[in-house]
Design a protein around this motif. Sequence first.
Motif, mmCIF file in Angstrom:
data_model
loop_
_atom_site.group_PDB
_atom_site.id
_atom_site.type_symbol
_atom_site.label_atom_id
_atom_site.label_comp_id
_atom_site.label_asym_id
_atom_site.label_seq_id
_atom_site.Cartn_x
_atom_site.Cartn_y
_atom_site.Cartn_z
ATOM 1 N N THR A 136 -0.859 6.414 -0.146
ATOM 2 C CA THR A 136 -0.445 6.898 -1.467
ATOM 3 C C THR A 136 1.030 7.276 -1.470
ATOM 4 O OG1 THR A 136 -2.662 7.770 -1.846
ATOM 5 C CG2 THR A 136 -0.928 8.624 -3.254
ATOM 6 N N LEU A 141 3.197 4.049 -1.279
ATOM 7 C CA LEU A 141 3.094 3.219 -2.484
ATOM 8 C C LEU A 141 3.715 3.879 -3.710
ATOM 9 C CD1 LEU A 141 1.399 0.398 -2.857
ATOM 10 C CD2 LEU A 141 1.571 1.458 -0.649
ATOM 11 N N CYS A 142 3.626 5.206 -3.777
ATOM 12 C CA CYS A 142 4.176 5.902 -4.944
ATOM 13 C C CYS A 142 5.661 6.169 -4.810
ATOM 14 C CB CYS A 142 3.432 7.207 -5.180
ATOM 15 S SG CYS A 142 1.811 6.927 -5.873
ATOM 16 N N HIS A 143 6.183 6.008 -3.630
ATOM 17 C CA HIS A 143 7.622 6.215 -3.431
ATOM 18 C C HIS A 143 8.184 5.024 -2.668
ATOM 19 C CE1 HIS A 143 6.948 10.313 -4.765
ATOM 20 N NE2 HIS A 143 5.927 10.355 -3.951
ATOM 21 N N PHE A 161 9.447 -2.140 8.474
ATOM 22 C CA PHE A 161 8.819 -3.046 7.506
ATOM 23 C C PHE A 161 9.887 -3.661 6.607
ATOM 24 C CE2 PHE A 161 4.187 -1.342 7.238
ATOM 25 C CZ PHE A 161 4.118 -1.335 8.623
ATOM 26 N N LEU A 202 10.874 -7.424 5.625
ATOM 27 C CA LEU A 202 10.564 -7.884 4.267
ATOM 28 C C LEU A 202 11.785 -8.224 3.417
ATOM 29 C CD1 LEU A 202 7.674 -5.424 3.420
ATOM 30 C CD2 LEU A 202 7.496 -7.891 3.715
ATOM 31 N N ILE A 223 11.585 -7.782 -0.637
ATOM 32 C CA ILE A 223 10.220 -7.670 -1.177
ATOM 33 C C ILE A 223 9.815 -6.193 -1.160
ATOM 34 C CG2 ILE A 223 7.804 -8.371 -0.903
ATOM 35 C CD1 ILE A 223 8.842 -10.823 0.660
ATOM 36 N N ASN A 230 5.556 -1.991 -2.549
ATOM 37 C CA ASN A 230 4.376 -1.830 -3.406
ATOM 38 C C ASN A 230 3.891 -3.143 -4.030
ATOM 39 O OD1 ASN A 230 6.550 -2.055 -5.069
ATOM 40 N ND2 ASN A 230 6.099 -0.248 -6.316
ATOM 41 N N THR A 231 4.367 -4.288 -3.506
ATOM 42 C CA THR A 231 3.766 -5.548 -3.951
ATOM 43 C C THR A 231 2.325 -5.585 -3.414
ATOM 44 O OG1 THR A 231 5.606 -6.317 -2.606
ATOM 45 C CG2 THR A 231 4.951 -7.756 -4.357
ATOM 46 N N PRO A 232 1.380 -6.156 -4.181
ATOM 47 C CA PRO A 232 -0.022 -6.119 -3.769
ATOM 48 C C PRO A 232 -0.269 -6.579 -2.333
ATOM 49 C CG PRO A 232 0.155 -7.004 -5.988
ATOM 50 C CD PRO A 232 1.558 -6.750 -5.513
ATOM 51 N N GLU A 233 0.328 -7.707 -1.915
ATOM 52 C CA GLU A 233 0.083 -8.232 -0.567
ATOM 53 C C GLU A 233 0.521 -7.232 0.497
ATOM 54 O OE1 GLU A 233 1.530 -9.820 -2.977
ATOM 55 O OE2 GLU A 233 0.759 -11.862 -3.180
ATOM 56 N N ILE A 234 1.700 -6.623 0.262
ATOM 57 C CA ILE A 234 2.248 -5.697 1.253
ATOM 58 C C ILE A 234 1.432 -4.410 1.253
ATOM 59 C CG2 ILE A 234 4.344 -4.526 2.054
ATOM 60 C CD1 ILE A 234 4.504 -7.619 1.870
ATOM 61 N N SER A 235 1.048 -3.971 0.054
ATOM 62 C CA SER A 235 0.241 -2.772 -0.056
ATOM 63 C C SER A 235 -1.047 -2.903 0.749
ATOM 64 C CB SER A 235 -0.070 -2.510 -1.532
ATOM 65 O OG SER A 235 -1.245 -1.779 -1.666
ATOM 66 N N TYR A 256 -1.552 -4.951 3.259
ATOM 67 C CA TYR A 256 -1.191 -5.006 4.679
ATOM 68 C C TYR A 256 -1.011 -3.581 5.228
ATOM 69 C CZ TYR A 256 1.590 -5.422 8.910
ATOM 70 O OH TYR A 256 2.056 -5.271 10.203
ATOM 71 N N TRP A 308 -2.298 -0.831 4.144
ATOM 72 C CA TRP A 308 -3.615 -0.202 4.235
ATOM 73 C C TRP A 308 -4.332 -0.633 5.525
ATOM 74 C CZ3 TRP A 308 -6.172 3.678 2.071
ATOM 75 C CH2 TRP A 308 -7.545 3.786 2.349
ATOM 76 N N LEU A 363 2.991 -9.129 9.319
ATOM 77 C CA LEU A 363 3.863 -8.830 8.183
ATOM 78 C C LEU A 363 4.889 -9.942 7.998
ATOM 79 C CD1 LEU A 363 4.423 -6.657 6.040
ATOM 80 C CD2 LEU A 363 6.043 -5.623 7.617
ATOM 81 N N ARG A 401 5.465 -12.378 4.748
ATOM 82 C CA ARG A 401 6.776 -12.577 4.144
ATOM 83 C C ARG A 401 7.086 -14.070 4.002
ATOM 84 N NH1 ARG A 401 12.157 -11.169 3.344
ATOM 85 N NH2 ARG A 401 13.395 -12.985 3.847
ATOM 86 N N GLN A 437 -4.487 -4.022 -8.840
ATOM 87 C CA GLN A 437 -4.128 -5.155 -7.982
ATOM 88 C C GLN A 437 -5.230 -6.211 -7.980
ATOM 89 O OE1 GLN A 437 -2.965 -3.892 -4.071
ATOM 90 N NE2 GLN A 437 -1.222 -2.742 -4.843
#
Lengths: 184, 125
Positions: A121, A124-126, A149, A153, A156, A159-164, A166, A168, B7, B11, B55
């Motif tokens: 959280t 993702l929120c910051h 990260f 990246l 990118i 908070n993009t869905p794919e990264i989020s 990952y 998690w 990761l 990318r 999402q």
Amino acid sequence: MPEISLNILDVAENSTRAGASLITICISADCKADRLSVVIKDNGCGMTPEQVAHVTDPFFTTRTTRKVGLGVPFFKYAAESTGGSFSIESQPGKGTVVTAVFVLSHIDRMPLGDITSTIHTLILCHPDLDFLYTYQYDEKSFTLDTREFRTILGDIPLNTPEISSYIWDYLTENKLDTDGGANL
Amino acid sequence: MKSLEELRAIREKMQGQVSMRAEDHTHTRVVVGMATCGIASGARPVLNTLSRLVQEKGLTDHVAVTQTGCIGLCQYEPIVEVMEPGKPKVTYIKMNPDKAAEIVERHLIGGHVVENYTLSSADIN
């Protein structure tokens, strides 16, 4: 608050509001020493000695919207009621370090709870802030460094869905490998 | 241990994908109160549910889930505010993950305010 991890989320939110660019969260459980320690460190605006002296007082807050600030007093009470300790060190312009030590086996120690959700959280929120998170269980540990990260990246956002998802999985799997599923 | 190699692979896969993010003024903002009051009453699982479903349902191109501090209505936490461009703000109170899922389904996807959970429907006496 029923979980230590919710206190961590709450206190780390203070760091984000203090204008920090890097927030370091370190959780370490030492079963032999019977201690669980939580350190939240930021490079935000810091506090004056007067503010530090008053910050554990529930009726002190720098906000002007209302007269109570319960986050820090809750955290302090949670640690001290287990026979542990609590401290805040801060320097204006440098940042703040909050340290809470819990006695692991104490009957009044609340569970660590869903720490993975808390860290996820926060990140993702910051998405523009950096987090350095270390989770240690006896001799084993793992680290998540959003700066690493970001190097991979490029532009990118975290908070993009794919990264989020990952992030998690990274938190979930590495925690399991570190503590073997121990229920702290 | 999960490695950073994965990761890098993500990318690689994402490169070349043109970012389809909509302009800010066309975004619907979903804001969760995450101060001490919100967190203590269960805002974290509400926020997690909202961002996961947004999402999963592929709404990220026009819905942004974010957080804020104390909204000043601590007794109604967890609070979720939905701000759609050109529409009045909707304030949902006393949320939980199930109600949050309903809001994604009926409000964010279906376009209808879930009246039962709004602040304006609450009996304030």
